[in-house]
Design a protein around this motif. Structure first.
Motif, PDB file in Angstrom:
ATOM      1  N   LEU A   1       0.826  -1.211   0.070  1.00 13.52           N
ATOM      2  CA  LEU A   1       0.113   0.135  -0.040  1.00 13.52           C
ATOM      3  C   LEU A   1       0.781   1.038  -0.042  1.00 13.52           C
ATOM      4  N   ALA A   2       2.058   1.299   0.744  1.00 13.67           N
ATOM      5  CA  ALA A   2       2.930   2.490   0.715  1.00 13.67           C
ATOM      6  C   ALA A   2       3.494   2.724  -0.502  1.00 13.67           C
ATOM      7  N   GLN A   3       3.554   1.557  -1.394  1.00 13.15           N
ATOM      8  CA  GLN A   3       4.267   1.595  -2.660  1.00 13.15           C
ATOM      9  C   GLN A   3       3.372   2.126  -3.936  1.00 13.15           C
ATOM     10  N   ASP A   4       2.098   1.902  -3.594  1.00 11.19           N
ATOM     11  CA  ASP A   4       1.056   2.436  -4.365  1.00 11.19           C
ATOM     12  C   ASP A   4       0.038   3.300  -3.760  1.00 11.19           C
TER      13      ASP A   4
ATOM     14  N   ARG B   1      -7.728   3.860  -3.396  1.00 16.38           N
ATOM     15  CA  ARG B   1      -8.967   3.068  -3.767  1.00 16.38           C
ATOM     16  C   ARG B   1      -9.692   2.203  -2.624  1.00 16.38           C
ATOM     17  N   VAL B   2      -8.718   1.564  -1.858  1.00 18.07           N
ATOM     18  CA  VAL B   2      -9.314   0.783  -0.689  1.00 18.07           C
ATOM     19  C   VAL B   2      -9.887   1.424   0.418  1.00 18.07           C
ATOM     20  N   LYS B   3      -9.408   2.757   0.373  1.00 20.50           N
ATOM     21  CA  LYS B   3      -9.746   3.346   1.540  1.00 20.50           C
ATOM     22  C   LYS B   3     -11.060   3.974   1.226  1.00 20.50           C
TER      23      LYS B   3
ATOM     24  N   GLN C   1       1.514 -20.427 -13.277  1.00 19.05           N
ATOM     25  CA  GLN C   1       0.395 -20.172 -12.271  1.00 19.05           C
ATOM     26  C   GLN C   1      -0.052 -18.888 -12.218  1.00 19.05           C
ATOM     27  N   PHE C   2       0.901 -17.951 -11.990  1.00 18.61           N
ATOM     28  CA  PHE C   2       0.590 -16.578 -11.608  1.00 18.61           C
ATOM     29  C   PHE C   2       1.199 -15.748 -12.751  1.00 18.61           C
ATOM     30  N   GLU C   3       0.136 -14.792 -13.332  1.00 19.24           N
ATOM     31  CA  GLU C   3       0.893 -14.051 -14.475  1.00 19.24           C
ATOM     32  C   GLU C   3       1.450 -12.900 -13.888  1.00 19.24           C
ATOM     33  N   ASN C   4       2.797 -12.387 -14.114  1.00 20.66           N
ATOM     34  CA  ASN C   4       3.469 -11.485 -13.806  1.00 20.66           C
ATOM     35  C   ASN C   4       3.619 -11.720 -12.034  1.00 20.66           C
ATOM     36  N   PRO C   5       4.228 -12.674 -11.643  1.00 18.48           N
ATOM     37  CA  PRO C   5       4.247 -13.055 -10.076  1.00 18.48           C
ATOM     38  C   PRO C   5       4.786 -12.055  -9.178  1.00 18.48           C
ATOM     39  N   ARG C   6       5.718 -11.332  -9.753  1.00 18.50           N
ATOM     40  CA  ARG C   6       6.489 -10.480  -8.635  1.00 18.50           C
ATOM     41  C   ARG C   6       5.624  -9.231  -8.534  1.00 18.50           C
ATOM     42  N   LYS C   7       4.566  -9.048  -9.428  1.00 21.36           N
ATOM     43  CA  LYS C   7       3.670  -7.828  -9.001  1.00 21.36           C
ATOM     44  C   LYS C   7       2.550  -8.142  -8.020  1.00 21.36           C
ATOM     45  N   PHE C   8       2.353  -7.029  -7.234  1.00 17.13           N
ATOM     46  CA  PHE C   8       1.444  -7.176  -6.316  1.00 17.13           C
ATOM     47  C   PHE C   8       0.149  -6.894  -6.862  1.00 17.13           C
TER      48      PHE C   8
ATOM     49  N   GLU D   1      -4.487   8.532   6.794  1.00 17.53           N
ATOM     50  CA  GLU D   1      -4.826   9.503   5.625  1.00 17.53           C
ATOM     51  C   GLU D   1      -3.720   8.990   4.654  1.00 17.53           C
ATOM     52  N   THR D   2      -2.642   9.005   4.994  1.00 18.24           N
ATOM     53  CA  THR D   2      -1.416   8.650   3.924  1.00 18.24           C
ATOM     54  C   THR D   2      -0.359   7.860   4.361  1.00 18.24           C
ATOM     55  N   ILE D   3       0.288   7.061   3.622  1.00 20.32           N
ATOM     56  CA  ILE D   3       1.630   6.552   3.843  1.00 20.32           C
ATOM     57  C   ILE D   3       2.446   6.495   3.005  1.00 20.32           C
ATOM     58  N   GLU D   4       3.785   6.438   3.199  1.00 18.66           N
ATOM     59  CA  GLU D   4       4.910   6.718   2.311  1.00 18.66           C
ATOM     60  C   GLU D   4       6.143   5.865   2.877  1.00 18.66           C
ATOM     61  N   LEU D   5       6.754   5.403   1.777  1.00 20.67           N
ATOM     62  CA  LEU D   5       8.119   4.819   2.477  1.00 20.67           C
ATOM     63  C   LEU D   5       9.035   5.850   3.103  1.00 20.67           C
ATOM     64  N   ALA D   6       9.571   5.664   4.390  1.00 20.34           N
ATOM     65  CA  ALA D   6      10.313   6.642   4.723  1.00 20.34           C
ATOM     66  C   ALA D   6      11.904   6.019   4.758  1.00 20.34           C
ATOM     67  N   GLY D   7      12.329   4.967   4.107  1.00 15.68           N
ATOM     68  CA  GLY D   7      13.587   4.385   4.017  1.00 15.68           C
ATOM     69  C   GLY D   7      13.331   2.832   3.323  1.00 15.68           C
TER      70      GLY D   7
END
Ligand code: HEM
Length: 453
Positions: free
Chosen positions: A308-311, A317-319, A376-383, A424-430
């Motif tokens: 969620l932090a990366q996107d 959307r989920v909020k 089994q999973f298309e583009n498996p590394r994608k979340f 409200e918001t999340i963002e990677l800090a490191g």
């Protein structure tokens, strides 16, 4: 289960010698699938599994450690892992369930227990017919219908946990580490609550499960196991088992005198073939629940938060639409695959992935590899929270499929509902860091900037 960093014998593969010959890997390539540190470097690990799956989906791994670890077959393809998991007649959990079951440790356990290769016998170490008898005791309790009775308690824990996160973010200008604040303690609280262990005893329980199941990462395992000999580790585990037994003997007496609806009461009052469980088997039950229920859910919870932090768009959307949450939870469990492997032993000669497997051979079913199989999973590394179907193997399959899978999903969904209400918001800090572990693994740090609603 005993753990220790595999000692290196770097001269085993001479310079220039190919590390893979005729379906066998050794040297650097063996270490790349066997060493705890390899599991901390996720993309490199996935590259290795992709290479093996496409060239040798079932391959013999010769560890670099004579007499300490035995060779085993590594199974990396989705279909093969599924087949081994579901064929519980041919592929047994006994005698060794994880790759770091040290040969010497097993001998030691036999001496201490009077013949059992396990310091702790539990659901994961049983095979048919005894396995199902034990599993049935609590299977009903873990079904969604019954779990409704604990939903409110779990929601309270989730809300308290999120409050702590919000408070910490307020004190640190929004920068917090999600792992120690939320994803590590919350599943531990939940599992201790369903077992009737009071909060003040949780640190002791955590230490005991760490001693028994040995976190391999030096930052996470406080028991000082990393540099011990197998004998020292086994002694430590024996001490932890004794401590656990003393603790749960008291709890059992209470639950027998006055049963409540919790899972500990069911175990304390359970009967198999008309007889109450003996102390050792009862402890095994408590221990497997205490140990299986927290690091696993913790890892998938941290993974969901990272996704969620990366996107931020996905977060928004989920909020706005909570019906997307179950998809996020399920994909996080696949994407992180917190239980990275289990081992099986062949009960008879068989074939798998084009290889001849002999009776007694040892196999590693690797869930990380299977859950990243592009067949089994298309583009498996994608979340991809909209992935349908998402028939991942993170909970295993067959007779041993995770007993707590509905609980894990439920507690993640409830936590994220509470988070979405308050954040409200999340963002990677490191840069997040992964634990060094071949068995249960995931993020050990997840630095985030958070703003509360
Ligand atoms: C077994 C994964 C959460 C209790 C397993 C297995 C896996 C797994 C892969 C072995 C399956 C097999 O051999 O086919 C996970 C994951 C979790 C999670 C990824 C979280 C995301 C939990 C929770 C509990 C739990 C919350 C309960 C408190 C158990 C038990 C077993 C088990 C008791 C042994 C079942 C048996 O051998 O019959 N889990 N687990 N797990 N899990 Fe979980």
């Amino acid at each position: 289960m005993n753990t220790r960093k595999p000692p290196r014998r770097s001269n085993r593969v001479a310079a220039g010698q190919a590390p893979e010959t005729q379906g066998v890997i050794q040297g650097d390539l063996a270490r790349a699938v066997l060493e705890p540190g390899a599991y901390a470097k996720w993309d490199t690990l996935l590259d290795t599994f992709d290479h093996l799956r496409s060239t040798m989906p079932v391959v013999k791994v010769l560890p670099d450690t004579e007499g300490v670890f035995d060779p085993f077959w590594l199974v990396t393809g989705y279909d093969d892992v599924m087949r081994v998991s579901k064929d519980n007649q041919t592929f047994l959990n006994n005698p060794r369930t994880v790759v770091f079951s040290l040969t010497e440790g097993i001998e030691f356990a036999k001496a201490l227990t009077g013949g059992s290769p396990h310091m702790v016998a539990s659901l994961v170490t049983f095979d048919a017919p005894i396995h199902m008898k034990y599993r049935k005791l609590t299977q009903e309790w873990f079904m969604p219908k019954n779990l409704r009775s604990v939903e409110d308690e779990i929601r309270t824990l989730a809300q308290e946990t999120v409050q702590r996160l919000v408070d910490a973010a307020g004190h640190n200008s929004g920068a917090v580490d999600f792992v120690p604040l939320v994803s590590a303690p919350y599943p531990l609280h939940v599992v201790m609550q369903i077992m009737g262990v009071p909060e003040e005893d949780e640190p002791r329980m955590l230490m005991l499960t760490q001693q028994m199941f040995g976190g391999q990462d030096e930052d996470l395992n406080q028991s000082g196991m990393a540099n011990m000999t197998p004998e020292q580790i086994t002694q430590l585990v024996a001490g932890a088992v004794a401590d656990f037994e003393a603790y749960f003997a008291k709890l059992t007496a209470e639950k027998r005198a006055k049963p409540t609806g919790d899972v500990a009461s069911i175990i304390a009052n359970a009967r198999i073939d008309g007889e109450p469980l003996n102390d050792r088997d009862m402890m095994g039950y408590y221990i497997i629940l205490a140990a299986a229920g927290h690091d696993t859910t913790s890892a998938s919870t941290a993974g969901a938060m990272l996704a969620l932090a990366q996107d931020p768009e996905q977060f928004a959307r989920v909020k706005a639409d909570r019906s997307l949450l179950p998809g996020i939870v399920e994909e996080a469990i696949r994407w992180t695959s917190p239980v990275q492997h289990f081992m099986r032993t062949a009960a008879e000669d068989t074939r798998l992935g084009g290889q001849k497997i002999a009776k007694g051979d040892w196999l590693m079913i690797n869930y990380v590899a299977a859950n990243h199989d592009p067949a089994q999973f298309e583009n498996p590394r994608k979340f991809d929270a909209a992935r349908t179907p998402n028939r991942h193997l993170a909970f295993g399959a067959g007779a041993h499929q995770c007993l707590g899978l509905h609980l894990a999903r439920l507690e993640m969904r409830i936590l994220f509902e509470a988070l979405l209400d308050r954040i409200e918001t999340i963002e990677l800090a490191g840069e997040p860091r992964r634990a060094k572990s071949t068995f249960v693994g995931g993020l050990k740090t997840l630095p985030l900037h958070i703003t509360a609603s």
